[in-house]
Design an enzyme around this catalytic site. Structure first.
Site, PDB file in Angstrom:
ATOM      1  N   GLN A 222      -4.111 -14.841  -4.323  1.00 12.17           N
ATOM      2  CA  GLN A 222      -3.776 -14.388  -5.667  1.00 12.17           C
ATOM      3  C   GLN A 222      -2.357 -14.779  -6.043  1.00 12.17           C
ATOM      4  OE1 GLN A 222      -4.949 -10.391  -7.451  1.00 12.17           O
ATOM      5  NE2 GLN A 222      -2.856  -9.962  -6.826  1.00 12.17           N
TER       6      GLN A 222
ATOM      7  N   ASP B 249      -2.781 -10.105  -0.612  1.00 11.67           N
ATOM      8  CA  ASP B 249      -3.623 -10.895  -1.511  1.00 11.67           C
ATOM      9  C   ASP B 249      -2.989 -12.270  -1.700  1.00 11.67           C
ATOM     10  OD1 ASP B 249      -5.572  -8.731  -2.302  1.00 11.67           O
ATOM     11  OD2 ASP B 249      -3.701  -7.797  -2.921  1.00 11.67           O
TER      12      ASP B 249
ATOM     13  N   VAL C 230       2.050  -4.248   3.915  1.00 11.36           N
ATOM     14  CA  VAL C 230       2.317  -2.947   4.539  1.00 11.36           C
ATOM     15  C   VAL C 230       1.056  -2.511   5.269  1.00 11.36           C
ATOM     16  CG1 VAL C 230       2.977  -0.546   4.139  1.00 11.36           C
ATOM     17  CG2 VAL C 230       3.981  -2.368   2.747  1.00 11.36           C
TER      18      VAL C 230
ATOM     19  N   GLN D 117     -12.498  -9.130 -13.250  1.00 10.02           N
ATOM     20  CA  GLN D 117     -12.386  -9.715 -11.917  1.00 10.02           C
ATOM     21  C   GLN D 117     -13.444  -9.173 -10.961  1.00 10.02           C
ATOM     22  OE1 GLN D 117      -8.272  -8.181 -11.679  1.00 10.02           O
ATOM     23  NE2 GLN D 117      -8.755  -7.520  -9.583  1.00 10.02           N
TER      24      GLN D 117
ATOM     25  N   GLY E  37       1.734   0.462   0.108  1.00 15.55           N
ATOM     26  CA  GLY E  37       1.912  -0.956  -0.175  1.00 15.55           C
ATOM     27  C   GLY E  37       2.414  -1.186  -1.589  1.00 15.55           C
ATOM     28  N   HIS E  38       1.846  -0.449  -2.539  1.00 14.59           N
ATOM     29  CA  HIS E  38       2.321  -0.539  -3.920  1.00 14.59           C
ATOM     30  C   HIS E  38       3.762  -0.041  -4.041  1.00 14.59           C
ATOM     31  CE1 HIS E  38      -2.195   0.070  -4.671  1.00 14.59           C
ATOM     32  NE2 HIS E  38      -1.937  -1.184  -4.976  1.00 14.59           N
TER      33      HIS E  38
ATOM     34  N   HIS F 215      -0.852   3.359  -3.114  1.00  8.95           N
ATOM     35  CA  HIS F 215      -0.544   3.665  -1.725  1.00  8.95           C
ATOM     36  C   HIS F 215       0.817   3.065  -1.376  1.00  8.95           C
ATOM     37  CE1 HIS F 215      -1.679  -0.490  -0.949  1.00  8.95           C
ATOM     38  NE2 HIS F 215      -2.898  -0.268  -1.412  1.00  8.95           N
TER      39      HIS F 215
ATOM     40  N   MET G 230      -4.264  -2.009  -9.449  1.00 13.69           N
ATOM     41  CA  MET G 230      -5.376  -1.409 -10.174  1.00 13.69           C
ATOM     42  C   MET G 230      -5.479   0.088  -9.920  1.00 13.69           C
ATOM     43  SD  MET G 230      -8.408  -4.200 -10.356  1.00 13.69           S
ATOM     44  CE  MET G 230      -9.020  -3.961  -8.707  1.00 13.69           C
TER      45      MET G 230
END
Length: 360
Positions: free
Chosen positions: A143, A140, A166, A32, A7-8, A5, A1
């Site tokens: 998810q 997540d 991460v 959501q 992690g993405h 960072h 979204m």
């Protein structure tokens, strides 16, 4: 979204090792968010995200072994919900996808419309982009199970890949919402991982019953809460535990005992409460420390070392038989990478590209 960072970026790099072309989606999905959640204040900065992605795209282009970050799919709400989004009430109206009972427990119990919104928007993204693979983060974890179940139940031609969590140097899982914390709450926020790793230590020495394992988590959080409550308001950072879960790694159903051969998914959530008595010049984070910040994390209990290491064991891609592609173009907002300019230039139309997709 968005609010990208490391992690993405880790997911994008993982996708680039397995695919020739990678599409990244950025969309703050309103469906959501519950009625009283942080949709309005959720961090967004698309130009900054595009700049970061351009740097990563240039990095990937220099490595002949890696795929290319081809485009960024950044639709507007009207693109994703051409009539109107489903309303945020639990009994709201609209067209949406529900995956039950998996979406009704843990995160779903605390945020009852969350997975309905996630499943709906991911279904839309998969229909528009038509990726061969989708990449999700282990942080997540629930998810990933919801999306995997949806893909299997609806016989979608997409594989699910899960990348490891991460973390910051002190172990805090990277999250776009971390910008809300500020220095005071940021320091205390590591209590969640400390609680989970204390359970891991109990597992390593042979404890397998649910009550024994989760007691190790509560031991850490209770002790930390007591310390914080004894501090003056200008110094403390209070929190409440939302839940701890010990779940089957295949079904996410709660376990009364962990079988050594299977292990378990240990997860938890806490809510960092608004800052009391903020001081002049204090780093209170985005929003001034007035909002509650919800943090989640998880680890697997099949690791038998004292060091927390990333793992994607037990998470399997689901490949279903090929199905016909829809015909005709789909209007989207897409940014394609212009290698000579090292930037993403906006386009308006995409014709159902068959690429990997990394959901941000």
């Amino acid at each position: 979204m968005g609010a990208l960072h490391d992690g993405h970026f880790s997911l994008i790099r993982q996708a680039a090792t397995e695919n020739k072309q990678v599409y990244v989606s950025i969309f703050v999905n309103p469906t959501q968010f519950g009625v009283n959640e942080d949709l309005a204040s959720y961090p967004r900065n698309l130009p900054q995200d595009l700049n970061k992605l351009a740097v990563l795209a240039a990095e990937l282009n220099r490595d002949t072994r890696m795929g290319r970050l081809t485009a960024v799919f950044a639709p507007k709400t009207k693109d994703m919900y051409p009539n109107h989004p489903p309303t945020s009430e639990v009994d709201g109206h609209g067209s949406f996808v529900t995956i039950t009972p998996l979406s009704s427990v843990l995160e779903g119990a605390s945020r009852p419309v969350f997975f309905r919104g996630v499943a709906t928007v991911v279904m839309k993204l998969l229909n528009i982009v038509q990726p061969e693979r989708i990449y999700l983060g282990q942080k997540d974890i629930q998810q990933t199970y919801v999306v995997r179940r949806m893909i299997e139940d609806f016989q979608l031609d997409t594989q699910v890949r899960v990348g490891y969590t991460v973390r910051e140097s002190d172990g805090l899982a990277l999250s776009s919402r971390n910008v809300y914390l500020g220095s005071r709450r940021r320091e205390v926020a590591t209590v969640l991982l400390k609680a989970l790793t204390n359970v891991q230590d109990a597992y390593v020495i042979g404890k397998r019953k649910r009550e024994d394992l989760l007691a190790a988590a509560w031991e850490v959080t209770n002790a930390t809460q007591e310390i914080q409550q004894e501090l003056p308001p200008k110094e403390r950072a209070l929190f409440v535990v939302d839940y701890f879960s010990l779940a089957d790694p295949k079904t996410m159903e709660e376990l009364s005992k962990v079988e050594s051969a299977d292990g378990a998914i240990l997860s938890g959530a806490i809510k960092m409460l608004p800052i009391e008595d903020p001081q002049e010049g204090e780093d209170t984070g985005l929003g001034g420390g007035t909002n509650t910040v919800r943090l989640i994390d998880n680890i697997r209990l099949d690791l038998v070392t004292s060091k927390l290491e990333p793992t994607i064991r037990g998470y399997y891609g689901l490949q279903q038989p090929n199905r016909p592609r829809p015909k005709g173009p789909q209007l989207v907002r897409k940014f394609s990478y212009a290698e000579g300019n090292d930037e993403f230039a906006e386009e308006s139309v995409s014709k159902y590209p068959s690429k990997s997709a990394d959901r941000e």
